[in-house]
Design a protein around this motif. Structure first.
Motif, PDB file in Angstrom:
ATOM      1  N   ASP A   1     -30.393 -55.062  16.453  1.00 18.54           N
ATOM      2  CA  ASP A   1     -29.424 -54.257  17.214  1.00 18.54           C
ATOM      3  C   ASP A   1     -27.991 -54.423  16.698  1.00 18.54           C
ATOM      4  O   ASP A   1     -27.079 -53.724  17.145  1.00 18.54           O
ATOM      5  CB  ASP A   1     -29.503 -54.569  18.718  1.00 18.54           C
ATOM      6  CG  ASP A   1     -29.022 -55.976  19.077  1.00 18.54           C
ATOM      7  OD1 ASP A   1     -28.295 -56.614  18.305  1.00 18.54           O
ATOM      8  OD2 ASP A   1     -29.390 -56.449  20.185  1.00 18.54           O
ATOM      9  N   LEU A   2     -27.799 -55.372  15.759  1.00 10.84           N
ATOM     10  CA  LEU A   2     -26.532 -55.569  15.041  1.00 10.84           C
ATOM     11  C   LEU A   2     -25.391 -56.097  15.920  1.00 10.84           C
ATOM     12  O   LEU A   2     -24.251 -56.159  15.483  1.00 10.84           O
ATOM     13  CB  LEU A   2     -26.070 -54.270  14.367  1.00 10.84           C
ATOM     14  CG  LEU A   2     -27.009 -53.672  13.306  1.00 10.84           C
ATOM     15  CD1 LEU A   2     -26.400 -52.401  12.720  1.00 10.84           C
ATOM     16  CD2 LEU A   2     -27.278 -54.678  12.197  1.00 10.84           C
ATOM     17  N   SER A   3     -25.688 -56.481  17.154  1.00  8.09           N
ATOM     18  CA  SER A   3     -24.622 -57.001  18.006  1.00  8.09           C
ATOM     19  C   SER A   3     -24.097 -58.334  17.486  1.00  8.09           C
ATOM     20  O   SER A   3     -22.876 -58.582  17.513  1.00  8.09           O
ATOM     21  CB  SER A   3     -25.124 -57.153  19.448  1.00  8.09           C
ATOM     22  OG  SER A   3     -26.213 -58.065  19.518  1.00  8.09           O
ATOM     23  N   ALA A   4     -24.990 -59.198  17.002  1.00  9.09           N
ATOM     24  CA  ALA A   4     -24.541 -60.471  16.427  1.00  9.09           C
ATOM     25  C   ALA A   4     -23.739 -60.228  15.152  1.00  9.09           C
ATOM     26  O   ALA A   4     -22.768 -60.951  14.866  1.00  9.09           O
ATOM     27  CB  ALA A   4     -25.745 -61.368  16.137  1.00  9.09           C
ATOM     28  N   THR A   5     -24.115 -59.221  14.387  1.00 13.08           N
ATOM     29  CA  THR A   5     -23.386 -58.878  13.171  1.00 13.08           C
ATOM     30  C   THR A   5     -21.962 -58.444  13.498  1.00 13.08           C
ATOM     31  O   THR A   5     -20.999 -58.879  12.846  1.00 13.08           O
ATOM     32  CB  THR A   5     -24.110 -57.757  12.410  1.00 13.08           C
ATOM     33  OG1 THR A   5     -25.434 -58.192  12.078  1.00 13.08           O
ATOM     34  CG2 THR A   5     -23.373 -57.383  11.144  1.00 13.08           C
ATOM     35  N   VAL A   6     -21.807 -57.601  14.501  1.00  5.97           N
ATOM     36  CA  VAL A   6     -20.472 -57.142  14.893  1.00  5.97           C
ATOM     37  C   VAL A   6     -19.630 -58.315  15.390  1.00  5.97           C
ATOM     38  O   VAL A   6     -18.443 -58.436  15.050  1.00  5.97           O
ATOM     39  CB  VAL A   6     -20.578 -56.040  15.964  1.00  5.97           C
ATOM     40  CG1 VAL A   6     -19.211 -55.743  16.576  1.00  5.97           C
ATOM     41  CG2 VAL A   6     -21.164 -54.777  15.359  1.00  5.97           C
ATOM     42  N   THR A   7     -20.225 -59.196  16.191  1.00  7.02           N
ATOM     43  CA  THR A   7     -19.496 -60.378  16.662  1.00  7.02           C
ATOM     44  C   THR A   7     -19.023 -61.223  15.494  1.00  7.02           C
ATOM     45  O   THR A   7     -17.868 -61.679  15.461  1.00  7.02           O
ATOM     46  CB  THR A   7     -20.393 -61.222  17.587  1.00  7.02           C
ATOM     47  OG1 THR A   7     -20.715 -60.473  18.755  1.00  7.02           O
ATOM     48  CG2 THR A   7     -19.693 -62.513  18.000  1.00  7.02           C
ATOM     49  N   ALA A   8     -19.897 -61.445  14.514  1.00  8.97           N
ATOM     50  CA  ALA A   8     -19.531 -62.247  13.349  1.00  8.97           C
ATOM     51  C   ALA A   8     -18.405 -61.599  12.559  1.00  8.97           C
ATOM     52  O   ALA A   8     -17.471 -62.278  12.117  1.00  8.97           O
ATOM     53  CB  ALA A   8     -20.754 -62.456  12.457  1.00  8.97           C
ATOM     54  N   VAL A   9     -18.472 -60.287  12.369  1.00 12.80           N
ATOM     55  CA  VAL A   9     -17.439 -59.584  11.596  1.00 12.80           C
ATOM     56  C   VAL A   9     -16.094 -59.644  12.307  1.00 12.80           C
ATOM     57  O   VAL A   9     -15.062 -59.953  11.691  1.00 12.80           O
ATOM     58  CB  VAL A   9     -17.865 -58.122  11.346  1.00 12.80           C
ATOM     59  CG1 VAL A   9     -16.699 -57.295  10.808  1.00 12.80           C
ATOM     60  CG2 VAL A   9     -19.031 -58.078  10.378  1.00 12.80           C
ATOM     61  N   LEU A  10     -16.053 -59.364  13.604  1.00 19.96           N
ATOM     62  CA  LEU A  10     -14.794 -59.401  14.347  1.00 19.96           C
ATOM     63  C   LEU A  10     -14.206 -60.802  14.350  1.00 19.96           C
ATOM     64  O   LEU A  10     -12.981 -60.974  14.212  1.00 19.96           O
ATOM     65  CB  LEU A  10     -15.015 -58.912  15.780  1.00 19.96           C
ATOM     66  CG  LEU A  10     -15.416 -57.446  15.934  1.00 19.96           C
ATOM     67  CD1 LEU A  10     -15.627 -57.110  17.397  1.00 19.96           C
ATOM     68  CD2 LEU A  10     -14.369 -56.525  15.321  1.00 19.96           C
ATOM     69  N   LEU A  11     -15.043 -61.808  14.495  1.00 25.89           N
ATOM     70  CA  LEU A  11     -14.555 -63.185  14.485  1.00 25.89           C
ATOM     71  C   LEU A  11     -14.054 -63.563  13.097  1.00 25.89           C
ATOM     72  O   LEU A  11     -13.009 -64.216  12.955  1.00 25.89           O
ATOM     73  CB  LEU A  11     -15.668 -64.130  14.931  1.00 25.89           C
ATOM     74  CG  LEU A  11     -15.323 -65.620  15.039  1.00 25.89           C
ATOM     75  CD1 LEU A  11     -14.094 -65.847  15.915  1.00 25.89           C
ATOM     76  CD2 LEU A  11     -16.513 -66.397  15.592  1.00 25.89           C
ATOM     77  N   ALA A  12     -14.764 -63.149  12.058  1.00 28.29           N
ATOM     78  CA  ALA A  12     -14.344 -63.459  10.689  1.00 28.29           C
ATOM     79  C   ALA A  12     -13.009 -62.810  10.366  1.00 28.29           C
ATOM     80  O   ALA A  12     -12.170 -63.403   9.667  1.00 28.29           O
ATOM     81  CB  ALA A  12     -15.412 -62.989   9.702  1.00 28.29           C
ATOM     82  N   LEU A  13     -12.772 -61.601  10.852  1.00 30.67           N
ATOM     83  CA  LEU A  13     -11.505 -60.919  10.602  1.00 30.67           C
ATOM     84  C   LEU A  13     -10.352 -61.592  11.330  1.00 30.67           C
ATOM     85  O   LEU A  13      -9.189 -61.466  10.912  1.00 30.67           O
ATOM     86  CB  LEU A  13     -11.605 -59.457  11.047  1.00 30.67           C
ATOM     87  CG  LEU A  13     -12.599 -58.588  10.272  1.00 30.67           C
ATOM     88  CD1 LEU A  13     -12.666 -57.198  10.886  1.00 30.67           C
ATOM     89  CD2 LEU A  13     -12.220 -58.503   8.803  1.00 30.67           C
TER      90      LEU A  13
END
Length: 343
Positions: A76-88
């Motif tokens: 569902d890519l929700s963990a991916t979005v969380t990781a990207v926003l946190l990394a930025l």
């Protein structure tokens, strides 16, 4: 016999699955991310790759412990979005262990311990960010000087060394410095804004050198989300309008006691990332139309208060978490009138 499929309640459907929504969010992050990489170098990419791997592993491990299906949750890519926003949000000088702590609190504590996607009351990425910001203020406020303010950013091998051994930065002062917003508040002293802008290598035309283009990139990404109707206009518009109006109200023309112009606040720090990508999280934000206006205004107010009078380099994360806390009450107080009832 009637073979027609049974009908459901008359609710409209947007036509997107969760994974499709998250994919649009990831695509919208591309312009701002590209600008961030250009101005701050390889460290941004290391944060993105490492936090993505850590997020997926953390989510899979917790789902295993909870005896839940792993692959549907990862897809569902929700963990991916969380990781990207946190990394930025993390500095490009962040060592690997800082990202590990941040992603643990984001995925495990901020999301899965509440029941997973749809049940978390606080934005997971901002939970992880605030934990490491409070716990490791030195590492979290130590940014690279942007491209244009220094002769050269660390090369690939130097960036790898910094990622695995953050202590290397103690001997490379020429590469590091505060962000423009933090530098403006802490180092302006008795100078006029124009004088400080000329003397500080991190200040740009409107806000911080490089940060202006980074915010323009996330603004274009946010407009893409609005065009695709992934988000509604209420929250980002009121965040930006409230922040801009407060900056205009307290702007004194650039004296030594100035808190910064509206353009400085709108195109500095994480303003556009916060307004379009973080504050609009459908799980933790207010949901009623009037409630979203109140929610966005609250975030704009807290961002300005922290930037102007607080001790942290930016107020987006704290503003979003405080608004998340208030979102249920805001929704309760702004429920639309039921059709057919006078009150």
């Amino acid at each position: 016999m009637n073979n027609a499929a049974p009908t459901c309640s008359p609710h409209s459907h947007q036509g997107h699955s969760v994974s499709q929504l998250m994919l649009h969010v990831l695509l919208a992050c591309v312009p701002g991310t590209a600008a961030l990489v250009f101005f701050f170098g390889y460290g941004v990419l290391f944060n993105l790759v490492s936090l993505l791997l850590m997020a997926l592993l953390s989510e899979a491990a917790v789902l295993r412990l909870r005896r839940r299906a792993v692959m549907p949750a990862l897809r569902d890519l929700s963990a991916t979005v969380t990781a990207v926003l946190l990394a930025l949000a993390l500095p490009p000088t962040a060592p690997w262990w800082l990202g590990l702590i941040a992603i643990f609190f984001a995925i495990v504590v901020g999301k899965q311990l509440y029941g997973g996607l749809g049940y978390n009351p606080f934005n997971p990425a901002m939970v992880g960010y605030v934990v490491v910001l409070i716990s490791f203020p030195v590492q979290m406020t130590r940014w690279l000087l942007p491209q244009g303010a220094t002769d050269a950013l660390p090369g690939f091998s130097e960036a790898v060394t910094i990622f695995f051994d953050g202590e290397l930065l103690q001997g490379i002062d020429a590469f590091t410095g505060a962000t423009a917003l933090d530098s403006f508040r802490q180092q302006q002293g008795a100078q006029l804004v124009s004088e400080f802008r000329q003397s500080s290598p991190v200040m740009g035309q409107w806000s911080g050198l490089g940060w202006e283009w980074i915010n323009v990139g996330f603004l274009f990404g946010g407009l893409y989300l609005l065009y695709k109707r992934i988000i509604r206009w209420h929250i980002p518009a009121t965040v930006l309008l409230t922040l801009g109006l407060l900056a205009l109200l307290f702007h004194d023309g650039g004296s030594s006691a100035s808190h910064g112009s509206p353009l400085m606040h709108l195109f500095g720090g994480a303003t556009m990332l916060g307004a379009f990508f973080i504050a609009t999280d459908p799980v933790t934000a207010a949901t009623t139309p009037r409630g979203q206006l109140v929610y966005g205004a609250l975030i704009g107010i807290v961002i300005y208060v922290i930037r102007a009078f607080g001790n942290y380099p930016d107020g987006v994360a704290f503003a979003v978490l405080l608004a998340n806390f208030a979102a249920p009450l805001i929704d309760t107080c702004t429920q639309p009138r039921t059709f057919g009832h006078a009150k």
